[in-house]
Each structure stands twice: as C-alpha cells, then as structure tokens.
Design a protein around this motif. Structure first.
Motif, PDB file in Angstrom:
ATOM      1  N   GLU A  36       0.830  -1.211   0.000  1.00  0.00           N
ATOM      2  CA  GLU A  36       0.000   0.000   0.000  1.00  0.00           C
ATOM      3  C   GLU A  36       0.863   1.260   0.000  1.00  0.00           C
ATOM      4  O   GLU A  36       1.827   1.382   0.757  1.00  0.00           O
ATOM      5  CB  GLU A  36      -0.916   0.020   1.223  1.00  0.00           C
ATOM      6  CG  GLU A  36      -1.831   1.246   1.274  1.00  0.00           C
ATOM      7  CD  GLU A  36      -2.635   1.316   2.557  1.00  0.00           C
ATOM      8  OE1 GLU A  36      -3.282   2.347   2.800  1.00  0.00           O
ATOM      9  OE2 GLU A  36      -2.604   0.336   3.320  1.00  0.00           O
ATOM     10  N   PHE A  37       0.498   2.221  -0.870  1.00  0.00           N
ATOM     11  CA  PHE A  37       1.204   3.501  -0.944  1.00  0.00           C
ATOM     12  C   PHE A  37       0.562   4.488   0.021  1.00  0.00           C
ATOM     13  O   PHE A  37      -0.651   4.700  -0.011  1.00  0.00           O
ATOM     14  CB  PHE A  37       1.148   4.053  -2.370  1.00  0.00           C
ATOM     15  CG  PHE A  37       1.902   5.334  -2.556  1.00  0.00           C
ATOM     16  CD1 PHE A  37       3.264   5.326  -2.797  1.00  0.00           C
ATOM     17  CD2 PHE A  37       1.246   6.559  -2.484  1.00  0.00           C
ATOM     18  CE1 PHE A  37       3.956   6.507  -2.975  1.00  0.00           C
ATOM     19  CE2 PHE A  37       1.940   7.745  -2.655  1.00  0.00           C
ATOM     20  CZ  PHE A  37       3.303   7.719  -2.901  1.00  0.00           C
ATOM     21  N   LYS A  38       1.369   5.094   0.901  1.00  0.00           N
ATOM     22  CA  LYS A  38       0.857   6.014   1.913  1.00  0.00           C
ATOM     23  C   LYS A  38       1.484   7.394   1.724  1.00  0.00           C
ATOM     24  O   LYS A  38       2.685   7.578   1.937  1.00  0.00           O
ATOM     25  CB  LYS A  38       1.167   5.476   3.316  1.00  0.00           C
ATOM     26  CG  LYS A  38       0.471   4.161   3.632  1.00  0.00           C
ATOM     27  CD  LYS A  38       0.792   3.688   5.053  1.00  0.00           C
ATOM     28  CE  LYS A  38       0.063   2.386   5.384  1.00  0.00           C
ATOM     29  NZ  LYS A  38       0.364   1.923   6.761  1.00  0.00           N
ATOM     30  N   GLY A  51       8.545   1.784   7.592  1.00  0.00           N
ATOM     31  CA  GLY A  51       7.390   2.225   6.818  1.00  0.00           C
ATOM     32  C   GLY A  51       7.704   1.994   5.349  1.00  0.00           C
ATOM     33  O   GLY A  51       8.637   2.599   4.804  1.00  0.00           O
ATOM     34  N   GLN A  52       6.961   1.085   4.697  1.00  0.00           N
ATOM     35  CA  GLN A  52       7.341   0.659   3.350  1.00  0.00           C
ATOM     36  C   GLN A  52       7.379   1.803   2.350  1.00  0.00           C
ATOM     37  O   GLN A  52       8.283   1.880   1.510  1.00  0.00           O
ATOM     38  CB  GLN A  52       6.390  -0.447   2.865  1.00  0.00           C
ATOM     39  CG  GLN A  52       6.453  -1.722   3.689  1.00  0.00           C
ATOM     40  CD  GLN A  52       7.824  -2.364   3.656  1.00  0.00           C
ATOM     41  OE1 GLN A  52       8.468  -2.395   2.624  1.00  0.00           O
ATOM     42  NE2 GLN A  52       8.285  -2.865   4.795  1.00  0.00           N
ATOM     43  N   THR A  53       6.414   2.728   2.420  1.00  0.00           N
ATOM     44  CA  THR A  53       6.411   3.852   1.480  1.00  0.00           C
ATOM     45  C   THR A  53       7.549   4.808   1.782  1.00  0.00           C
ATOM     46  O   THR A  53       8.230   5.301   0.874  1.00  0.00           O
ATOM     47  CB  THR A  53       5.068   4.601   1.534  1.00  0.00           C
ATOM     48  OG1 THR A  53       3.994   3.676   1.325  1.00  0.00           O
ATOM     49  CG2 THR A  53       5.007   5.677   0.460  1.00  0.00           C
ATOM     50  N   ASP A  56       3.388  -1.490   9.567  1.00  0.00           N
ATOM     51  CA  ASP A  56       3.841  -0.560   8.526  1.00  0.00           C
ATOM     52  C   ASP A  56       3.912   0.872   9.056  1.00  0.00           C
ATOM     53  O   ASP A  56       3.442   1.816   8.420  1.00  0.00           O
ATOM     54  CB  ASP A  56       2.931  -0.621   7.284  1.00  0.00           C
ATOM     55  CG  ASP A  56       3.550   0.086   6.083  1.00  0.00           C
ATOM     56  OD1 ASP A  56       4.791   0.047   5.950  1.00  0.00           O
ATOM     57  OD2 ASP A  56       2.801   0.692   5.297  1.00  0.00           O
ATOM     58  N   LEU A  57       4.502   1.026  10.238  1.00  0.00           N
ATOM     59  CA  LEU A  57       4.735   2.349  10.808  1.00  0.00           C
ATOM     60  C   LEU A  57       6.132   2.831  10.414  1.00  0.00           C
ATOM     61  O   LEU A  57       7.039   2.040  10.185  1.00  0.00           O
ATOM     62  CB  LEU A  57       4.637   2.299  12.337  1.00  0.00           C
ATOM     63  CG  LEU A  57       3.290   1.877  12.932  1.00  0.00           C
ATOM     64  CD1 LEU A  57       3.383   1.848  14.455  1.00  0.00           C
ATOM     65  CD2 LEU A  57       2.172   2.806  12.484  1.00  0.00           C
TER      66      LEU A  57
END
Length: 518
Positions: free
Chosen positions: A281-283, A418-420, A505-506
């Motif tokens: 997911e893109f954040k 955080g992946q993004t 995903d923080l």
C-alpha cells in the motif's frame, strides 16, 4: 542503547529476565495491533519464542541459501559496469575512437541511468517479488553487455552504458530489502559488507581476465582482446541471472525450502527490526514525513560525498597506475588485483568494527583518515622510478574510504521504517550515490593529467564535508533514541519495549519501539 539498569525487550529470544512483565498484558497489547504487512500477515505469532541457539541455526540456513546468491548477483553487476576500466588501457579508447573526456562520460552516463531508474526501481521493489525482479534485470544487463562487446563507436557505447545504469538501479534496493527481510539489525553489518565486498572480488577477477586477454595482441576470430573479455563477462552475467531468477527467494514467506511453520519462525525472528517484511500500500503521509525528515537529507549527503571520491578513483585507477605512477599496462593490470583484495579486507574490517563497537558513524569517520594520508602522499611525492612503490602504497591506502559504502547503506536500511517511506529514502539515497558517481569522473579533467593534482585537492575538501555530516547525523539520531527511551521508561528505571507494532507498517518516527543504529 539505554544506559538504564534494566531493559525489557521481548524480541522472541530467551533473554528477558523472568517476572519483569505480565504475559497476559503483553499478549493483549500485541493482539490489539493490526498486522498490515502483506507478506507477514499469515505468518505472525507474537507468543512464539525463539532460543538463541535456534536463531543461530536459522541464520546459518540463510547464509547457505540466500547470501551466496546475493553475492553472485552483486559480483555480476559489478563486473558488468566495470568492464571499461581495464578495457581503457587494452586499446578500447583507440578502437572506438574516444576523444577528450568521452571515456569519463561513459561512467557518467551509467550513473545518470541509475538516477533516472531509481524512483521507478524502488516502486517496483515495493510491489513485485524481489528474486524474480532482480533476476529479470540481470538478464537484461547481460544482453546489454553483449551489445557493448560489438560496439566500435562512441554513440552506441553511450546508449548502452545509460541503459545498463537504468536497469542496474534495481540491484541496490533489492539486495538491501532482502537483507532487512532475513537478518537481524546486529547481523546486517557483516552481511551487507560480505555481499558488497564482491565489488573487490569483481575488480580482482576483471584484472586477471584483462591480463589474460591483453595477450591476444592480434584480433582472434575478428575480435580484440578487450572484446573477448567483455564477451566472457556477459556470459558469466547471464549464468548468474538464471541462477538468481530460479533460486533467490522473494521473501521468507515464499521460500520453497521452508515449511509453513518454519516461515512463521523466520518472520518472527526479525520482529525486533520493527521494519516488517513487505507492504504494497502507498501512503502519502509517509512520503511527506520522508520529505520533512532531516535524516533523509543527511543520508543523501553521506552517499553523495562518499561516491564523489570513490567513483573517480574506481574509474581512473587503471589509468593512474599506468600513466601517473609509470607502470606498464601489464603491470597495471596485475597491480589492480591487490586493489580488489584491499576492498574486501577493508569492507570486512569495517563490518567487524561496526558490529563490535556499535558505533557506525564513528567508525566511518576513522575510515576517512587513511584516505587523507594516501591523498597527501600522492600530492607531495613526485613520480619516478624510486617512488613508484611509495605511490602505489599511498593509492592502496585510498581504498579505505570505499568501505564506508556498506555502512552508509546500513544507516539507510537499519534506520528506515514504513514501506512507502523506505521506498522514498532508498530512492533518494541511491540517487545521491549515483549522482556522486556520475560527477566523480569529471573531477579528473583531461587537462590535469597525468597526476590530477587539482582532483586530489578537491578530494581533501570532500573528506572534511563527509566528517561534518557524520557528526551531525550522529547527534540527530542519539537525540531521537533518547527521546524514545525516555517515553518508555518506568518510574523504577526499567525501559519497556514490546516490539508489538513491528508489522503495522509504521515509520521509524511513528513506531515508539523503533531504535536508531548510530
């Protein structure tokens, strides 16, 4: 780490003192947090305990199954992009009709290709299986290198070098992501240095190949010696690509050699990294945080200053040994072999010191000192028959700064979450890495040959800027760690860190359990 007397850090290892926390409270705290990580979602067990002995056995399996393929991929790409170094003194410049700074531009264009490709590459890394992605890129590299073999004019060489860089932009983010997926933070310095030290191995192998193929003084089969060398490397690259595509796991949850229960254990083993496995997911909020985070720009400067020196030295090492120091072409190829060995030794030495001291930035600062000494030697000692040995020794000293490269990317991989946000910081840092490498050869202007003294003076200024950036970075991260520790410190002085939000995903700033490596 904290200077408090007691730290409760439940990382699924049997190290927490008995009775320091309530198991029911811990379980309730973890259960209320959502597992956002796409890869880890079905393989999370917060109550799983992994003993230290079992963790070591698991690490040995990763070393056998994953690390050799990472090393193979790295040495293949290093040889692919480094072929023109030894070729430059094997007749390549005359054979393709390169003039003036056109040889330096072949390096610049490769790094420009990486700069263009990095934003795209990091989005692909976030979305697609890593092993298949890297293997596919390597197949394209080998094809492009095959094309370089038969390019006897400058324009197609320029085009191929740019495309090589564009597709090579995948390898760094992929290998860093794999390292984070499989290894604990304390293990990453050694592992990263091992696969990045393959740069030295590639240099040694290419020097041996160049020495062998240089003896093909007449065109054999219609090809020059440097063409046979390039052809050999392209075939090796293709073989490596097939091996990587078929056998490099995309993640711990997709490894065919693990059972379903084992996959859970390998996922939980890296919980304490607080970086997750993979989330698609893109954040936007994470992008904004990365843009506003001063650490993003400090990483940029660290990578840029490092490669602004290293890129020029690597591009011109054969020419410097041959022309500036006065060694013959064959001797220059042989003397380049110890350069590769020096890279391997300095990488592993720095990994040992970082692991032992847990002071990455201070170790990096110390690594600058041999380069400063070597640079001053090259400036002050005039070339001559009696000084060639001293000059080559000074040049070998200048290889130490290159060992900062794995540590810089450790500062990136271990301190980003955080992946993004990670995809953004990976892209910006690799753009800086490529940008420094693209500019670096142009600091060696043709009018400054053969000793390139102005280039060396510029390098001394860059070393000073690098040291200042290291100190500022350390101050920032120490303050952040102190703030996080203070927020989790109880009245009795214990620090409670459950690593409960590792798969949410923080970002590193959002996750209270996250700790920065300094």
């Amino acid at each position: 780490m904290s200077k408090k007397d007691d730290i409760i850090d439940t990382q699924h290892f049997e190290t927490a003192p008995d009775g320091q926390f309530d198991d029911d409270v811990l379980k309730a705290d973890r259960d209320r947090h959502e597992v956002a990580d796409d890869e880890a979602r079905n393989y999370v067990d917060p109550d799983l305990v992994i003993s230290e002995a079992e963790s070591k056995r698991m690490r040995r399996r990763i070393h056998r199954r994953v690390l050799p393929l990472m090393c193979l991929a790295y040495i293949a790409q290093a040889m692919d992009k480094g072929t023109l170094g030894p070729a430059s003194i094997m007749g390549w410049i005359d054979d393709v009709g390169a003039k003036g700074n056109q040889y330096a531009l072949t390096s610049t264009l490769l790094w420009c290709g990486i700069i263009v490709g990095e934003p795209i590459a990091n989005q692909l890394v976030r979305r697609f299986p890593l092993g298949k992605l890297l293997g596919s890129a390597m197949i394209i590299w080998s094809g492009l290198l095959m094309g370089l073999t038969f390019s006897l004019s400058v324009p197609p060489v320029f085009a191929i070098r740019f495309l090589l860089g564009f597709f090579e932009s995948l390898f760094g983010p992929v290998l860093l992501s794999i390292t984070v997926q499989w290894y604990l933070k304390d293990e990453q310095p050694f592992v990263s240095s091992v696969w990045q030290s393959m740069l030295g191995a590639s240099s040694a192998v290419m020097s041996l190949l160049a020495y062998a193929f240089y003896h093909l003084t007449n065109k054999r089969g219609g090809l020059h010696g440097w063409q046979w060398m390039t052809l050999t490397i392209s075939l090796f690259s293709f073989f490596s690509a097939v091996m990587t595509f078929l056998f490099l796991p995309d993640s711990p949850t997709r490894a065919r050699w693990l059972t379903e229960e084992e996959k859970t254990r390998f996922v939980e083993r890296v919980r304490s990294n607080n970086q997750g496995i993979k989330h698609k997911e893109f954040k936007k909020a994470q992008i904004f945080e990365a843009i506003s985070d001063p650490y993003t720009y400090l990483l940029f400067l660290l990578a840029f200053f490092n490669t602004l020196v290293v890129g020029g030295i690597n591009t011109f090492n054969a020419i410097l040994i041959n022309q500036a120091f006065g060694f013959s072409v064959l001797d220059s190829q042989l003397l380049s072999i110890p350069l590769g060995a020096a890279v391997i030794l300095t990488y592993l030495l720095q990994a040992y010191l970082v692991t032992k001291t847990k002071q990455t930035l201070l170790v990096m600062i110390c690594t600058v000192i041999p380069n400063i000494v070597g640079t001053i030697m090259l400036i002050c000692i005039a070339p001559g028959d009696k000084t060639r040995g001293v000059l080559i020794f000074g040049f070998y000293l200048m290889q130490f700064f290159q060992s900062c490269n794995p540590s810089i990317f450790l500062m990136l991989s271990r301190n980003s979450a955080g992946q993004t946000k990670k995809s953004f910081t990976y892209a910006t840092t690799y753009i800086a890495w490529a940008g420094g490498n693209s500019v670096a050869p142009n600091l060696f202007q043709a009018r400054w040959a053969k000793r390139y003294l102005p280039s060396l003076y510029i390098h001394l200024g860059i070393y000073g800027a690098f040291i200042i950036t290291c100190l500022v970075t350390r101050i920032l991260l120490v303050r952040r760690n102190n703030k996080k520790i203070a927020a989790q410190t109880n009245e009795d002085g214990t620090v409670v860190n459950f690593n409960a939000r590792a798969f949410e995903d923080l970002t590193d700033l959002e996750n209270p359990d996250f700790r920065y490596s300094i």
